[in-house]
Design a protein around this motif. Sequence first.
Motif, PDB file in Angstrom:
ATOM      1  N   ALA A 580       0.815  -1.217   0.000  1.00 21.81           N
ATOM      2  CA  ALA A 580       0.000   0.000   0.000  1.00 21.81           C
ATOM      3  C   ALA A 580       0.845   1.263   0.000  1.00 21.81           C
ATOM      4  CB  ALA A 580      -0.936   0.006   1.215  1.00 21.81           C
ATOM      5  N   SER A 581       2.105   1.177   0.459  1.00 21.66           N
ATOM      6  CA  SER A 581       2.920   2.385   0.579  1.00 21.66           C
ATOM      7  C   SER A 581       4.378   2.100   0.259  1.00 21.66           C
ATOM      8  CB  SER A 581       2.819   2.957   2.005  1.00 21.66           C
ATOM      9  OG  SER A 581       3.756   3.991   2.204  1.00 21.66           O
ATOM     10  N   PRO A 582       4.923   2.714  -0.781  1.00 22.06           N
ATOM     11  CA  PRO A 582       6.359   2.561  -1.065  1.00 22.06           C
ATOM     12  C   PRO A 582       7.233   3.069   0.082  1.00 22.06           C
ATOM     13  CG  PRO A 582       5.212   3.473  -2.963  1.00 22.06           C
ATOM     14  CD  PRO A 582       4.236   3.493  -1.822  1.00 22.06           C
ATOM     15  N   TYR A 627       7.707  -4.150  -4.642  1.00 23.81           N
ATOM     16  CA  TYR A 627       8.914  -3.757  -5.372  1.00 23.81           C
ATOM     17  C   TYR A 627       8.550  -3.018  -6.663  1.00 23.81           C
ATOM     18  CZ  TYR A 627      11.957  -6.529  -2.357  1.00 23.81           C
ATOM     19  OH  TYR A 627      12.654  -7.005  -1.282  1.00 23.81           O
ATOM     20  N   GLN A 628       7.497  -3.482  -7.330  1.00 24.52           N
ATOM     21  CA  GLN A 628       7.067  -2.807  -8.550  1.00 24.52           C
ATOM     22  C   GLN A 628       6.577  -1.399  -8.235  1.00 24.52           C
ATOM     23  OE1 GLN A 628       7.151  -4.086 -11.915  1.00 24.52           O
ATOM     24  NE2 GLN A 628       6.908  -1.869 -12.142  1.00 24.52           N
ATOM     25  N   ALA A 629       5.874  -1.249  -7.090  1.00 19.14           N
ATOM     26  CA  ALA A 629       5.394   0.072  -6.691  1.00 19.14           C
ATOM     27  C   ALA A 629       6.556   1.010  -6.367  1.00 19.14           C
ATOM     28  CB  ALA A 629       4.471  -0.046  -5.481  1.00 19.14           C
ATOM     29  N   LEU A 630       7.649   0.439  -5.874  1.00 20.26           N
ATOM     30  CA  LEU A 630       8.833   1.252  -5.578  1.00 20.26           C
ATOM     31  C   LEU A 630       9.403   1.847  -6.866  1.00 20.26           C
ATOM     32  CD1 LEU A 630      10.285   1.859  -2.877  1.00 20.26           C
ATOM     33  CD2 LEU A 630      11.948   0.112  -3.500  1.00 20.26           C
ATOM     34  N   VAL A 631       9.377   1.060  -7.932  1.00 26.30           N
ATOM     35  CA  VAL A 631       9.823   1.562  -9.231  1.00 26.30           C
ATOM     36  C   VAL A 631       8.922   2.709  -9.697  1.00 26.30           C
ATOM     37  CG1 VAL A 631      10.120   0.976 -11.666  1.00 26.30           C
ATOM     38  CG2 VAL A 631      10.819  -0.659  -9.899  1.00 26.30           C
ATOM     39  N   GLN A 654      18.072   7.882 -10.430  1.00 26.92           N
ATOM     40  CA  GLN A 654      17.720   7.383 -11.761  1.00 26.92           C
ATOM     41  C   GLN A 654      18.425   6.061 -12.058  1.00 26.92           C
ATOM     42  OE1 GLN A 654      18.839   9.860 -15.197  1.00 26.92           O
ATOM     43  NE2 GLN A 654      16.734   9.583 -15.929  1.00 26.92           N
ATOM     44  N   GLY A 655      19.698   5.960 -11.667  1.00 26.10           N
ATOM     45  CA  GLY A 655      20.415   4.710 -11.905  1.00 26.10           C
ATOM     46  C   GLY A 655      19.826   3.560 -11.116  1.00 26.10           C
ATOM     47  N   ALA A 656      19.471   3.786  -9.868  1.00 24.36           N
ATOM     48  CA  ALA A 656      18.896   2.731  -9.043  1.00 24.36           C
ATOM     49  C   ALA A 656      17.518   2.331  -9.559  1.00 24.36           C
ATOM     50  CB  ALA A 656      18.797   3.203  -7.593  1.00 24.36           C
ATOM     51  N   GLN A 657      16.754   3.328 -10.032  1.00 21.28           N
ATOM     52  CA  GLN A 657      15.412   3.026 -10.552  1.00 21.28           C
ATOM     53  C   GLN A 657      15.489   2.155 -11.802  1.00 21.28           C
ATOM     54  OE1 GLN A 657      14.014   4.347 -13.525  1.00 21.28           O
ATOM     55  NE2 GLN A 657      11.901   3.632 -13.181  1.00 21.28           N
ATOM     56  N   ARG A 658      16.411   2.449 -12.660  1.00 22.85           N
ATOM     57  CA  ARG A 658      16.560   1.660 -13.892  1.00 22.85           C
ATOM     58  C   ARG A 658      17.013   0.235 -13.589  1.00 22.85           C
ATOM     59  NH1 ARG A 658      19.667   6.149 -17.727  1.00 22.85           N
ATOM     60  NH2 ARG A 658      17.797   7.424 -18.214  1.00 22.85           N
ATOM     61  N   ALA A 702      15.908   2.065  -2.560  1.00 23.69           N
ATOM     62  CA  ALA A 702      15.354   2.489  -1.277  1.00 23.69           C
ATOM     63  C   ALA A 702      16.290   3.478  -0.585  1.00 23.69           C
ATOM     64  CB  ALA A 702      15.112   1.274  -0.378  1.00 23.69           C
ATOM     65  N   ALA A 703      17.588   3.203  -0.642  1.00 24.78           N
ATOM     66  CA  ALA A 703      18.560   4.106  -0.014  1.00 24.78           C
ATOM     67  C   ALA A 703      18.505   5.491  -0.643  1.00 24.78           C
ATOM     68  CB  ALA A 703      19.960   3.519  -0.120  1.00 24.78           C
ATOM     69  N   ALA A 704      18.390   5.535  -1.978  1.00 31.13           N
ATOM     70  CA  ALA A 704      18.317   6.823  -2.667  1.00 31.13           C
ATOM     71  C   ALA A 704      17.033   7.574  -2.298  1.00 31.13           C
ATOM     72  CB  ALA A 704      18.387   6.609  -4.176  1.00 31.13           C
ATOM     73  N   LEU A 705      15.924   6.851  -2.218  1.00 29.54           N
ATOM     74  CA  LEU A 705      14.655   7.484  -1.862  1.00 29.54           C
ATOM     75  C   LEU A 705      14.665   7.970  -0.411  1.00 29.54           C
ATOM     76  CD1 LEU A 705      12.144   5.070  -3.626  1.00 29.54           C
ATOM     77  CD2 LEU A 705      12.541   7.479  -4.196  1.00 29.54           C
ATOM     78  N   LEU A 706      15.276   7.190   0.489  1.00 26.04           N
ATOM     79  CA  LEU A 706      15.301   7.580   1.901  1.00 26.04           C
ATOM     80  C   LEU A 706      16.136   8.840   2.116  1.00 26.04           C
ATOM     81  CD1 LEU A 706      15.564   4.108   3.686  1.00 26.04           C
ATOM     82  CD2 LEU A 706      13.595   5.636   3.592  1.00 26.04           C
ATOM     83  N   VAL A 707      17.187   9.010   1.325  1.00 24.17           N
ATOM     84  CA  VAL A 707      17.953  10.257   1.410  1.00 24.17           C
ATOM     85  C   VAL A 707      17.049  11.440   1.083  1.00 24.17           C
ATOM     86  CG1 VAL A 707      19.811  11.581   0.348  1.00 24.17           C
ATOM     87  CG2 VAL A 707      20.177   9.184   0.936  1.00 24.17           C
ATOM     88  N   LEU A 708      16.211  11.257   0.082  1.00 22.22           N
ATOM     89  CA  LEU A 708      15.281  12.316  -0.317  1.00 22.22           C
ATOM     90  C   LEU A 708      14.195  12.526   0.745  1.00 22.22           C
ATOM     91  CD1 LEU A 708      13.900  14.248  -2.352  1.00 22.22           C
ATOM     92  CD2 LEU A 708      12.830  12.221  -3.368  1.00 22.22           C
TER      93      LEU A 708
END
Length: 796
Positions: A580-582, A627-631, A654-658, A702-708
């Motif tokens: 339900a929540s990334p 995991y798909q929702a994280l993308v 962007q690199g981690a997302q790809r 996840a690490a990149a998103l958590l920094v944000l």
Amino acid sequence: MSQGAELRALLKELSRVAASSSDEDRSVRLLSRATDWRDTTLAAAEAGGGPVLLPSDFEAAGNWLVECAGRLTAAWAARSSSIGTFRVNVWRTSFTAAVVMAEGCARVITAGRAPPITTLAFCRCVELLLGPGRLLLDHFAAGCGLNAAKPFEVAAVLQTQLWLMELLFRRVLLCEDLSVHDEWLAQLAPPPAVVAWLESAAAVAVGLTPPAPSQTAQATYKVTAQMALVVFPLVMSTEVTPYAAAIKVSNSLQTNLAPMQQQQAGQLPADSHGWQSHGHDRRLAQQLVQVLPQLPFTMQLLVEGGQLQHEMECAESLGIGWCKALDLLQALVSLSTPSLASSSSIVSSWSELSAWCIACAALPRGQALTAVLIGQYESQPAAQRPLSKLEETLRTSRHLAILPAASAVQQELTGFGAPLPAATVAAAQTALWDLHTALCRSAHQQTAGNVDQTWHGNLDSTNQTLLTAWRLHQCVQRDISQPFGRHRTAMAAAHCQMLQAVVCDAGREAAVLQQEREHSILHCCNLASTIAVCGAMCPAVLTLYPALVDMQHRALLAVDGKLSSSVAVMRLSMAQAAAASPHVTAHMLGSGAMEIMLQQLESSDAQRAALLSAQHGEVAGLLAGAYQALVCVADDVLAAASSGSTAVETDALQGAQRSLAAVVNGMNVEPGVSGGGQAGKTAAAVAKALRKEVQPAAGQLAAALLVLWTGSEQRKQAALELARASAARSCAYLSCSNVCGGGGPAAGQGLGSQRCSQCHTAYYCGTACSHADWRRGGHGRVCRALAGTQQAAQRH
């Protein structure tokens, strides 16, 4: 001669009689004197005017009764087979006299609320039950003394033993001194000895198959009810640990309890005053549930004063009446439980669940008001004693709040019928929110007052209430996708603040996670689940309460390798929250919680597969979707950055997302749906693939998103989101401890509540909470921003 001196004389005489077991007249005279002493002493204790027994008397009673227990046990072993029947009768009379003396002391302790040191000294007499008491029960169970001529006497002996054990156990639970708990568990009443005694008691109870006499049937019914009052606290208590596990592995006890309930339903004639059946129990319980919400109102009338406050008989009658109602409700709940290992069937629908929530919300409020009354009647002991007993009963009745959650778990796992009516959903949502508010406020009140003895049970009731609201949302989601309402966001904000204050700030993390506590697996599972669910309801809490994210990881470690339905339900709830929540997914990846969950699923063996295959498959599928929702959320962040609406560093993201998108799109991670062990193996294979192939790339993203999401500006935004969530509550101060506050749980519904004069958004139950929220709760930093939000909403 004083009651204490008479007690000591009786104990000395008992010691002499117990050593011989040969003088029948002497043992009969002793029993008569003991009965007279008990009745006289109890009457004096209830009349007030000072203690009738001193702490030294209770200590002497405990020591003498332990010594007599040893002598009775030795006499039983040495009895001669040639005159065994006669000696057994004398021995039984001596034992009964000892139990009568113990009963008298126990009743005086209850009437006078003796201090903890007195409790420990006297509770040593539990050896009387576990030693000679069990010998007598085994004698009856073997048929040597259980005959058709005197089943009523056997029932009376059994009921007295059960009552004494229930009282001793309750006194230990209520004692704040943890050394009392430790000595009780380790030396006085270790679980194997208690369960062996319960097995003997249940065997005797099952053997009571009386003919027509109504008196015997009534006594047998009371035995069944008393057995429930002993077993239920042992299974449900959060204060004393290993009894539940020992009971659940006792085949003898499990086998005998079911026939006891069947007998209880059919022994008494329909026109008997004491007749009960399972259906009747359930209806009576529902009637009591409808009455319980009136408890705070009746207490409030006395607190407010007027003529009623000066009517001592009124306070006394109310205290006694409400105590009896609560005791009856707990007994009905116990008797209506199909087995010790399953949830109670006394709540069978969301409509009934709403009524239970409303009733349970009245318990902490009623307890707080009763505590106020006790102080007001300090100079009137006759009125104060029943009120003190009511306050104690209310404090020990918090586990009733677990019933709605147990029903929700059972209903969710077995499946609801077709779509729930909107009115039913709305009523259940409001009732759960109201109960959760009352429990959170009670938790803060206990923490502020340094009240430690019930915090653990209150914590789990609050956790389970939040999870019930989540399960209701999941149930509604099956029919139509709905966003989280403001009430769920408000519940999540209040819950995380409660966990931070009651557990983290109070230094109780180790106590919550320790494996020695009773139901520790269940408590750890509920804790890990609630943190994930709160993150799904209100993602800001994961940013603002990092200690809770760490505690979730530790809770998962505490249950690693455990085979339990509670663990399976936990995984399902956490996977639902992640899907339900990334934000939940990213924080679980960052803390290591996701790694543990996948390892647990991957290591599912044949036994787990047979028991929980369908749930494992659903969990694996939900995690794959998470995991798909994280993308997808990374796509949204990158799109916002490219449009200039947000300023973030996009290269690493962007690199981690790809990388994650490539791995997820290249894998088939749909779990199998076949039954039996095959589904479990498929789920394990999916978990292994996710952990080994998807997890590394997911961790980087996840690490990149958590920094944000955890930067300084984002923390300010999270604080504003939390303030908006708290503004939906009747009191926006998340640490509010006003348990007695009336009205509904939503903003503007609290009785006497006032709105902030500057933001016109947040409501408070009084000036104390508004000032505290401004200074300590953070409202002063977000008030202006909330005002802007309010104005923007009005323009639209």
